[in-house]
Design a protein around this motif. Structure first.
Motif, PDB file in Angstrom:
ATOM      1  N   UNK A 103      69.917  73.618  49.329  1.00 60.49           N
ATOM      2  CA  UNK A 103      68.746  74.144  48.971  1.00 60.49           C
ATOM      3  C   UNK A 103      67.484  72.769  48.913  1.00 60.49           C
ATOM      4  N   UNK A 104      68.105  71.917  47.747  1.00 63.44           N
ATOM      5  CA  UNK A 104      67.342  70.205  48.377  1.00 63.44           C
ATOM      6  C   UNK A 104      67.449  70.515  49.099  1.00 63.44           C
ATOM      7  N   UNK A 105      67.883  69.663  49.998  1.00 61.00           N
ATOM      8  CA  UNK A 105      68.100  69.837  50.989  1.00 61.00           C
ATOM      9  C   UNK A 105      66.343  70.373  52.055  1.00 61.00           C
ATOM     10  N   UNK A 106      66.439  71.193  51.867  1.00 59.65           N
ATOM     11  CA  UNK A 106      65.860  71.961  51.935  1.00 59.65           C
ATOM     12  C   UNK A 106      64.553  71.388  51.430  1.00 59.65           C
ATOM     13  N   UNK A 107      64.241  71.511  50.733  1.00 58.77           N
ATOM     14  CA  UNK A 107      63.362  71.312  49.731  1.00 58.77           C
ATOM     15  C   UNK A 107      62.645  69.606  50.614  1.00 58.77           C
ATOM     16  N   UNK A 108      63.555  68.381  50.485  1.00 57.98           N
ATOM     17  CA  UNK A 108      63.288  66.828  50.697  1.00 57.98           C
ATOM     18  C   UNK A 108      62.416  67.280  52.537  1.00 57.98           C
ATOM     19  N   UNK A 109      62.789  68.611  52.979  1.00 57.41           N
ATOM     20  CA  UNK A 109      62.327  68.552  54.571  1.00 57.41           C
ATOM     21  C   UNK A 109      60.855  69.159  53.888  1.00 57.41           C
ATOM     22  N   UNK A 110      61.403  70.530  53.231  1.00 60.29           N
ATOM     23  CA  UNK A 110      59.549  70.765  53.493  1.00 60.29           C
ATOM     24  C   UNK A 110      58.552  69.636  52.671  1.00 60.29           C
ATOM     25  N   UNK A 111      58.382  68.561  51.531  1.00 59.85           N
ATOM     26  CA  UNK A 111      58.150  67.593  51.194  1.00 59.85           C
ATOM     27  C   UNK A 111      57.391  67.017  52.106  1.00 59.85           C
ATOM     28  N   UNK A 139      61.375  62.172  47.465  1.00 61.73           N
ATOM     29  CA  UNK A 139      62.413  61.256  48.647  1.00 61.73           C
ATOM     30  C   UNK A 139      63.902  61.130  48.436  1.00 61.73           C
ATOM     31  N   UNK A 140      63.259  60.067  47.549  1.00 63.79           N
ATOM     32  CA  UNK A 140      64.045  59.567  46.470  1.00 63.79           C
ATOM     33  C   UNK A 140      65.451  59.692  45.648  1.00 63.79           C
ATOM     34  N   UNK A 141      64.581  60.408  44.211  1.00 64.03           N
ATOM     35  CA  UNK A 141      65.538  61.029  43.244  1.00 64.03           C
ATOM     36  C   UNK A 141      66.415  61.850  44.108  1.00 64.03           C
ATOM     37  N   UNK A 142      65.673  62.764  44.473  1.00 68.34           N
ATOM     38  CA  UNK A 142      66.220  64.200  44.670  1.00 68.34           C
ATOM     39  C   UNK A 142      66.551  64.155  45.927  1.00 68.34           C
ATOM     40  N   UNK A 143      66.383  63.021  47.037  1.00 61.79           N
ATOM     41  CA  UNK A 143      67.433  62.707  48.292  1.00 61.79           C
ATOM     42  C   UNK A 143      68.363  61.690  47.376  1.00 61.79           C
ATOM     43  N   UNK A 144      68.551  61.147  46.588  1.00 64.05           N
ATOM     44  CA  UNK A 144      70.254  60.866  45.957  1.00 64.05           C
ATOM     45  C   UNK A 144      71.024  62.124  45.963  1.00 64.05           C
ATOM     46  N   UNK A 145      70.413  62.597  45.058  1.00 63.47           N
ATOM     47  CA  UNK A 145      71.486  63.768  44.367  1.00 63.47           C
ATOM     48  C   UNK A 145      71.465  64.711  45.267  1.00 63.47           C
ATOM     49  N   UNK A 146      70.656  64.743  46.343  1.00 58.66           N
ATOM     50  CA  UNK A 146      71.149  65.913  47.060  1.00 58.66           C
ATOM     51  C   UNK A 146      72.302  65.422  47.872  1.00 58.66           C
ATOM     52  N   UNK A 147      72.458  64.210  48.180  1.00 55.93           N
ATOM     53  CA  UNK A 147      73.407  63.240  48.968  1.00 55.93           C
ATOM     54  C   UNK A 147      74.863  63.433  48.039  1.00 55.93           C
ATOM     55  N   UNK A 148      74.475  63.300  46.366  1.00 51.67           N
ATOM     56  CA  UNK A 148      75.241  62.620  45.699  1.00 51.67           C
ATOM     57  C   UNK A 148      76.435  64.335  45.768  1.00 51.67           C
ATOM     58  N   UNK A 149      75.856  65.517  45.837  1.00 52.49           N
ATOM     59  CA  UNK A 149      75.880  67.178  45.835  1.00 52.49           C
ATOM     60  C   UNK A 149      76.558  67.564  47.218  1.00 52.49           C
ATOM     61  N   UNK A 194      78.378  58.068  53.035  1.00 46.20           N
ATOM     62  CA  UNK A 194      77.627  58.431  52.405  1.00 46.20           C
ATOM     63  C   UNK A 194      78.600  58.115  50.682  1.00 46.20           C
ATOM     64  N   UNK A 195      80.007  57.331  50.785  1.00 46.02           N
ATOM     65  CA  UNK A 195      80.014  56.748  49.494  1.00 46.02           C
ATOM     66  C   UNK A 195      79.865  55.913  48.923  1.00 46.02           C
ATOM     67  N   UNK A 196      79.660  55.016  50.057  1.00 46.25           N
ATOM     68  CA  UNK A 196      79.178  53.451  50.055  1.00 46.25           C
ATOM     69  C   UNK A 196      77.834  54.063  49.734  1.00 46.25           C
ATOM     70  N   UNK A 197      76.941  54.694  50.219  1.00 46.83           N
ATOM     71  CA  UNK A 197      75.932  55.103  50.245  1.00 46.83           C
ATOM     72  C   UNK A 197      75.677  55.007  48.869  1.00 46.83           C
ATOM     73  N   UNK A 198      76.313  55.372  47.411  1.00 42.83           N
ATOM     74  CA  UNK A 198      75.809  56.219  46.982  1.00 42.83           C
ATOM     75  C   UNK A 198      77.420  55.013  45.414  1.00 42.83           C
ATOM     76  N   UNK A 199      77.907  54.418  46.159  1.00 37.57           N
ATOM     77  CA  UNK A 199      78.356  53.239  44.804  1.00 37.57           C
ATOM     78  C   UNK A 199      77.518  51.605  45.101  1.00 37.57           C
TER      79      UNK A 199
END
Length: 469
Positions: free
Chosen positions: A355-363, A381-391, A423-428
């Protein structure tokens, strides 16, 4: 009736914009002529065969090149470069005129000199402006509603450029001035570009897809045939594809945010934001939107492949065989609460992440992003983007669960484990960068602060030490 006639005459007088000449009666010339007529201009076509005028828009005139040139100050040259030679015989008639070169070439670097500069050398007494070459005949016919509205212009004469800009504005087009006529070669190369910002993302997607396809083919299909003697080749169509697409999608989503991590690390290392990033990092950062959209497309494919799993013959056969086996053996498998939690959490995180993935694409769509201010766009794009990556990363972890403890096939770890590395490297790394002690320094650097070299003297005679010393 007399009043109506006067009103019509007055209206026609108000719509009259002047006269524009077009050399050439091809598709583009006719489309441009029609739009100019609709905008209130008088249009005169210059043709080598004025009698053959059946296809030109109604309301326009067709004359010889010399006669047409005398009727207008602005002349659009809607012919190919190979046919410019006839203009040399019109040099006296073109003296002081504004010539708009709209031509393009078949390939980049086809000629040592741009078409506009070549035209200027043929008719030195005219002011040549390069423009309208990035607008198609279809865009003019459709009112520029379904294509680009932007006209790029360049030229050495400001008054001549302004005349072309005024015409473009009257047609409802936007204009960008690209400077002198020396920029004409760059403008002529633009229509020849084929998805320039998409090449790197598509190459990355193709490379990752090919790698993981053959990796999983060896691990899931060839291994079963070699070791167990089972033909599992049917799994290529659905099972393998439904592993490859989410793996590549997750990695590419992480690659959208990795360059900003590297940029922050470089700024911390250099102690300034005024040092250029490497060219590869600049190029990487410029194509993050395309990386994300390709990743979203792969995520969509993953969703579609997942939806067909219940109706697959293999899945229905396996479920029926398991049920029959329990009946024959008079065995009832107890309800596993842990697996229930794992399954529901796995699906829930996947749905939320998608769902957040689609939101990123729409924006990322221009029509949506233009309605957001910079803070809102950055938040999504940044805050919700990292949450999307985390999920999505948690979704993959729950998918794997304890599979990493099982023996590896051909000493090859499961594909999902490889997909979690980036993804783990980016999140850490992001977690480290948002720590107050680090984030404060990065923020100061991006606001213009520069780390002084060791022992830098201040104006009051003291010595300033590095902030992070």
């Amino acid at each position: 009736m007399k009043t109506d006639s006067v009103a019509m005459t007055s209206l026609a007088g108000e719509r009259k914009q002047g006269t524009v000449c077009i050399f050439g009666t091809g598709d583009f010339g006719r489309s441009l002529g029609l739009r100019l007529l609709q905008a209130g201009y008088e249009v005169v076509f210059g043709s080598r065969d004025p009698k053959n005028s059946a296809l030109v828009p109604k309301g326009s005139k067709v004359m010889t090149h010399t006669e047409a040139a005398q009727m207008a100050q602005v002349i659009f040259i809607a012919v190919q470069r190979d046919h410019y030679d006839f203009l040399t015989s019109l040099t006296p008639a073109l003296e002081g005129k504004v010539l708009v070169d709209i031509s393009n070439n078949l390939k980049r670097g086809q000629f040592p000199q741009s078409n506009a500069e070549y035209l200027s050398s043929l008719v030195p007494g005219a002011s040549v402006v390069k423009g309208f070459n990035t607008v198609s005949a279809w865009a003019l016919q459709s009112g520029a509603l379904d294509a680009s509205r932007q006209v790029l212009v360049c030229g050495d004469d400001p008054k001549a450029k302004q005349a072309v800009v005024d015409i473009a504005h009257s047609l409802g087009l936007t204009v960008q001035d690209r400077g002198s006529l020396r920029a004409a070669g760059e403008l002529e190369d633009i229509p020849l570009q084929l998805f320039p910002n998409w090449r790197l993302p598509l190459w990355i997607a193709t490379g990752l897809t090919a790698f993981f396809f053959f990796y999983l083919l060896i691990r899931d299909v060839i291994y079963s045939y070699v070791v167990d003697g089972k033909d599992m080749s049917f799994r290529i169509m659905i099972s393998l594809a439904n592993k490859v697409f989410p793996i590549v999608s997750l990695i590419m989503l992480a690659l959208c945010y990795l360059p900003s991590i590297l940029a922050a690390i470089l700024q911390l290392y250099n102690g300034t934001k005024y040092k250029r990033f490497p060219d590869w990092l600049d190029r990487w950062m410029l194509c993050r939107k395309q990386l994300g959209l390709v990743a979203l497309a792969l995520a969509f494919l993953h969703v579609l492949y997942t939806l067909v799993i219940p109706i697959r013959y293999y899945v229905r056969y396996k479920a029926a065989a398991g049920t029959i086996s329990q009946i024959k053996d008079n065995v009832t498998r107890p309800f596993d609460n842990t697996m229930a939690w794992r399954g529901d959490s796995y699906y829930s995180l996947g749905i939320l992440g998608f769902g957040l993935y689609v939101l990123l694409g729409i924006t990322s769509l221009p029509s949506v992003s233009n309605a957001l201010n910079w803070r809102e766009f950055r938040f999504v794009q940044s805050k919700l983007g990292h949450v999307t990556l985390l999920l999505c990363t948690a979704h993959a972890l729950l998918y794997g669960w304890d599979k990493f403890l099982k023996p590896y096939k051909f000493w090859m770890p499961p594909g999902y484990m490889l997909s979690l590395v980036v993804p783990c490297v980016v999140l850490v790394s992001k977690l480290i960068l948002i720590m107050p002690c680090v984030d404060r320094t990065v923020t100061r650097i991006r606001q213009g602060w520069e780390r002084p070299t060791k022992g830098t003297a201040l104006s009051n005679g003291t010595t300033q030490q590095p902030l992070m010393a």
